[in-house]
Design a protein around this motif. Structure first.
Motif, PDB file in Angstrom:
ATOM      1  N   ALA A   1       1.633  23.258 -29.946  1.00  0.00           N
ATOM      2  CA  ALA A   1       0.615  24.271 -29.657  1.00  0.00           C
ATOM      3  C   ALA A   1       0.535  25.291 -30.783  1.00  0.00           C
ATOM      4  N   CYS A   2       1.646  25.478 -31.485  1.00  0.00           N
ATOM      5  CA  CYS A   2       1.679  26.326 -32.674  1.00  0.00           C
ATOM      6  C   CYS A   2       1.740  25.428 -33.904  1.00  0.00           C
ATOM      7  N   GLN A   3       0.801  25.590 -34.793  1.00  0.00           N
ATOM      8  CA  GLN A   3       0.824  24.866 -36.058  1.00  0.00           C
ATOM      9  C   GLN A   3       1.348  25.800 -37.135  1.00  0.00           C
ATOM     10  N   GLY A   4       2.335  25.307 -37.896  1.00  0.00           N
ATOM     11  CA  GLY A   4       2.916  26.113 -38.958  1.00  0.00           C
ATOM     12  C   GLY A   4       4.148  26.879 -38.499  1.00  0.00           C
ATOM     13  N   PHE A   5       4.933  27.296 -39.494  1.00  0.00           N
ATOM     14  CA  PHE A   5       6.140  28.082 -39.249  1.00  0.00           C
ATOM     15  C   PHE A   5       6.429  28.914 -40.489  1.00  0.00           C
ATOM     16  N   PRO A   6       6.798  30.179 -40.375  1.00  0.00           N
ATOM     17  CA  PRO A   6       7.157  30.921 -39.162  1.00  0.00           C
ATOM     18  C   PRO A   6       5.960  31.463 -38.386  1.00  0.00           C
ATOM     19  N   THR A   7       4.777  31.425 -38.974  1.00  0.00           N
ATOM     20  CA  THR A   7       3.607  31.880 -38.228  1.00  0.00           C
ATOM     21  C   THR A   7       3.189  30.817 -37.221  1.00  0.00           C
ATOM     22  N   CYS A   8       2.286  31.204 -36.337  1.00  0.00           N
ATOM     23  CA  CYS A   8       1.767  30.280 -35.325  1.00  0.00           C
ATOM     24  C   CYS A   8       0.250  30.260 -35.450  1.00  0.00           C
TER      25      CYS A   8
ATOM     26  N   HIS B   1      -0.301  14.601 -20.262  1.00  0.00           N
ATOM     27  CA  HIS B   1      -0.951  15.313 -21.370  1.00  0.00           C
ATOM     28  C   HIS B   1      -1.263  16.768 -21.023  1.00  0.00           C
ATOM     29  N   GLY B   2      -0.880  17.229 -19.832  1.00  0.00           N
ATOM     30  CA  GLY B   2      -0.988  18.641 -19.484  1.00  0.00           C
ATOM     31  C   GLY B   2      -2.339  19.050 -18.951  1.00  0.00           C
ATOM     32  N   GLN B   3      -2.337  20.225 -18.294  1.00  0.00           N
ATOM     33  CA  GLN B   3      -3.562  20.772 -17.703  1.00  0.00           C
ATOM     34  C   GLN B   3      -3.889  22.163 -18.244  1.00  0.00           C
ATOM     35  N   LEU B   4      -2.987  22.763 -19.013  1.00  0.00           N
ATOM     36  CA  LEU B   4      -3.179  24.135 -19.461  1.00  0.00           C
ATOM     37  C   LEU B   4      -4.095  24.223 -20.671  1.00  0.00           C
ATOM     38  N   HIS B   5      -4.765  25.382 -20.815  1.00  0.00           N
ATOM     39  CA  HIS B   5      -5.622  25.594 -21.976  1.00  0.00           C
ATOM     40  C   HIS B   5      -4.772  26.023 -23.170  1.00  0.00           C
ATOM     41  N   ALA B   6      -5.390  26.127 -24.325  1.00  0.00           N
ATOM     42  CA  ALA B   6      -4.668  26.311 -25.592  1.00  0.00           C
ATOM     43  C   ALA B   6      -3.847  27.589 -25.622  1.00  0.00           C
ATOM     44  N   ASP B   7      -4.410  28.719 -25.177  1.00  0.00           N
ATOM     45  CA  ASP B   7      -3.665  29.986 -25.258  1.00  0.00           C
ATOM     46  C   ASP B   7      -2.429  29.982 -24.361  1.00  0.00           C
ATOM     47  N   ALA B   8      -2.518  29.287 -23.214  1.00  0.00           N
ATOM     48  CA  ALA B   8      -1.359  29.199 -22.318  1.00  0.00           C
ATOM     49  C   ALA B   8      -0.256  28.358 -22.963  1.00  0.00           C
ATOM     50  N   ARG B   9      -0.624  27.254 -23.585  1.00  0.00           N
ATOM     51  CA  ARG B   9       0.385  26.414 -24.252  1.00  0.00           C
ATOM     52  C   ARG B   9       0.988  27.162 -25.449  1.00  0.00           C
ATOM     53  N   THR B  10       0.162  27.910 -26.157  1.00  0.00           N
ATOM     54  CA  THR B  10       0.678  28.699 -27.280  1.00  0.00           C
ATOM     55  C   THR B  10       1.701  29.719 -26.793  1.00  0.00           C
ATOM     56  N   ALA B  11       1.431  30.341 -25.638  1.00  0.00           N
ATOM     57  CA  ALA B  11       2.377  31.308 -25.075  1.00  0.00           C
ATOM     58  C   ALA B  11       3.719  30.650 -24.781  1.00  0.00           C
ATOM     59  N   ILE B  12       3.685  29.461 -24.206  1.00  0.00           N
ATOM     60  CA  ILE B  12       4.925  28.743 -23.899  1.00  0.00           C
ATOM     61  C   ILE B  12       5.707  28.467 -25.175  1.00  0.00           C
TER      62      ILE B  12
ATOM     63  N   LEU C   1      15.653  21.133 -36.720  1.00  0.00           N
ATOM     64  CA  LEU C   1      14.912  20.031 -36.106  1.00  0.00           C
ATOM     65  C   LEU C   1      13.670  20.546 -35.373  1.00  0.00           C
ATOM     66  N   GLY C   2      13.792  21.705 -34.739  1.00  0.00           N
ATOM     67  CA  GLY C   2      12.637  22.280 -34.061  1.00  0.00           C
ATOM     68  C   GLY C   2      11.529  22.630 -35.027  1.00  0.00           C
ATOM     69  N   VAL C   3      11.884  23.248 -36.139  1.00  0.00           N
ATOM     70  CA  VAL C   3      10.885  23.591 -37.155  1.00  0.00           C
ATOM     71  C   VAL C   3      10.259  22.323 -37.734  1.00  0.00           C
ATOM     72  N   ALA C   4      11.097  21.329 -38.011  1.00  0.00           N
ATOM     73  CA  ALA C   4      10.580  20.070 -38.574  1.00  0.00           C
ATOM     74  C   ALA C   4       9.614  19.386 -37.610  1.00  0.00           C
ATOM     75  N   ASN C   5       9.891  19.457 -36.315  1.00  0.00           N
ATOM     76  CA  ASN C   5       8.985  18.858 -35.335  1.00  0.00           C
ATOM     77  C   ASN C   5       7.613  19.504 -35.387  1.00  0.00           C
ATOM     78  N   VAL C   6       7.593  20.820 -35.589  1.00  0.00           N
ATOM     79  CA  VAL C   6       6.300  21.514 -35.680  1.00  0.00           C
ATOM     80  C   VAL C   6       5.577  21.131 -36.961  1.00  0.00           C
ATOM     81  N   LEU C   7       6.276  21.180 -38.080  1.00  0.00           N
ATOM     82  CA  LEU C   7       5.636  20.929 -39.375  1.00  0.00           C
ATOM     83  C   LEU C   7       5.185  19.474 -39.533  1.00  0.00           C
ATOM     84  N   LEU C   8       5.918  18.532 -38.887  1.00  0.00           N
ATOM     85  CA  LEU C   8       5.591  17.108 -39.029  1.00  0.00           C
ATOM     86  C   LEU C   8       4.806  16.568 -37.831  1.00  0.00           C
ATOM     87  N   TRP C   9       4.351  17.473 -36.951  1.00  0.00           N
ATOM     88  CA  TRP C   9       3.520  17.101 -35.814  1.00  0.00           C
ATOM     89  C   TRP C   9       4.237  16.182 -34.825  1.00  0.00           C
TER      90      TRP C   9
END
Length: 349
Positions: free
Chosen positions: A203-210, A236-247, A292-300
């Motif tokens: 839900a957040c693309q990029g690091f350290p920013t979102c 695949h979830g039911q929440l909208h983008a801002d809710a997933r970003t909050a999580i 590993l968490g950061v790599a998961n975000v950066l590598l999708w």
């Protein structure tokens, strides 16, 4: 009788170690099942379209015409159920083998029964995961249940090893330092489960920013609305983008708080010989897990890396329990030589 007692203890020590390792395997297979979207590969439980083996398409269509059969996903889901059933049999074996020893002084019989109760509840959560169509609350509790089984197996293994050694060391009482670290870890694990069950991993693309911002638009109330409707298919979830970003953002903040707590714990006990090393390993595991968490975000979120992140959570949990055990049952005079004089007249915890 003593020989029989020792023999049973020896087998129980082995079996609980195997159970610990096998639980980790079951959890990783469960994570793989979720990551390849096979959690609803079989729409019913405990069978698959009413069969113990994955049926053919004709039978599946007659049984559930609204859910087309996808053989690969169905077999992945059933494989997870088969090995989870084997784990249940392992727990029953531990209880059965320990039954004759239940009245022996020092034998952790209540802990064995607790493990049995938790594995039964875990099986129920597995059923609800399917019947409630991946409801995030149940998926998260299922993950925490798996970790509970793992850590109970490991704690039981440590107790049985202690019983074999006939140790009489009095355990220390858990203090606030360990309690805070444990709470931070549990909260972060729950947040991780909430991230994955709501498909908020990227839900957040990029690091350290979102998403290109230090503080993006967040819908915290919707993201952590734990009374979501039961009924919809949550694949695949039911929440909208801002809710997933909050999580996702809260999970990142939780990781920072956990890291600070673990480092503080290591600083507090770095002079204790039998505790400093386990805690140093825990901090190292945390750092690896953060990478590993950061790599998961950066590598999708590639499959293999997501599985490694799950394995990291398992290793971190076991590591902290091991460090806690080393502190709780530490023998007298376990401080480093350089600090013995300083601590000689100090009551430490």
């Amino acid at each position: 009788m003593p020989d029989s007692y020792e023999r049973r203890l020896r087998w129980l020590v082995r079996l609980t170690l195997i159970g610990t390792l096998f639980t980790a395997v079951v959890m990783l297979v469960g994570a793989w099942t979720r990551l390849v979207d096979a959690g609803l590969g079989c729409p019913d439980w405990p069978g698959c379209y009413g069969k113990l083996l994955v049926p053919d398409s004709d039978h599946a269509t007659l049984r559930h015409p609204d859910v087309p059969l996808e053989p690969f996903k169905a077999w992945v889901e059933m494989a997870h159920r088969y090995i989870a059933s084997l784990l249940g049999l392992a727990v029953i074996s531990v209880v059965a083998l320990g039954w004759p020893l239940r009245q022996r002084s020092g034998y952790p019989w209540r802990l064995s029964l607790t493990l049995l109760v938790v594995i039964i509840l875990q099986g129920a959560f597995g059923a609800f995961t399917v019947t409630l169509q991946l409801w995030p609350q149940v998926v998260t509790l299922h993950l925490l249940g798996g970790l509970s089984v793992l850590l109970l197996f490991f704690w039981l293994h440590l107790h049985l090893r202690r019983a074999r050694k006939k140790s009489i060391t009095e355990p220390r009482r858990t203090n606030a330092c360990w309690g805070i670290a444990a709470c931070l870890l549990v909260v972060q694990l729950a947040l991780g489960g909430w991230v994955t069950s709501n498909y908020a991993g990227i839900a957040c693309q990029g690091f350290p920013t979102c998403n290109g911002q230090w503080w993006p638009e967040l819908d915290v109330s919707e993201g952590f609305h734990v009374t979501q409707t039961v009924g919809p298919n949550y694949l695949h979830g039911q929440l909208h983008a801002d809710a997933r970003t909050a999580i996702h953002v809260v999970h990142r903040l939780g990781a920072l708080m956990l890291g600070a707590g673990l480092v503080a714990l290591w600083l507090r006990y770095r002079h204790w010989q039998n505790v400093a090393r386990p805690l140093a390993i825990v901090v190292s595991l945390y750092m690896l897990q953060a990478i590993l968490g950061v790599a998961n975000v950066l590598l999708w979120l590639p499959l293999w890396l997501a599985l490694l992140h799950t394995a990291g959570a398992i290793a971190l949990s076991v590591g902290l329990v091991w460090a806690w055990w080393c502190w709780r049952y530490n023998e007298a005079g376990a401080f480093s030589k350089s600090s013995n004089l300083f601590y000689r007249n100090v009551i430490a915890d």
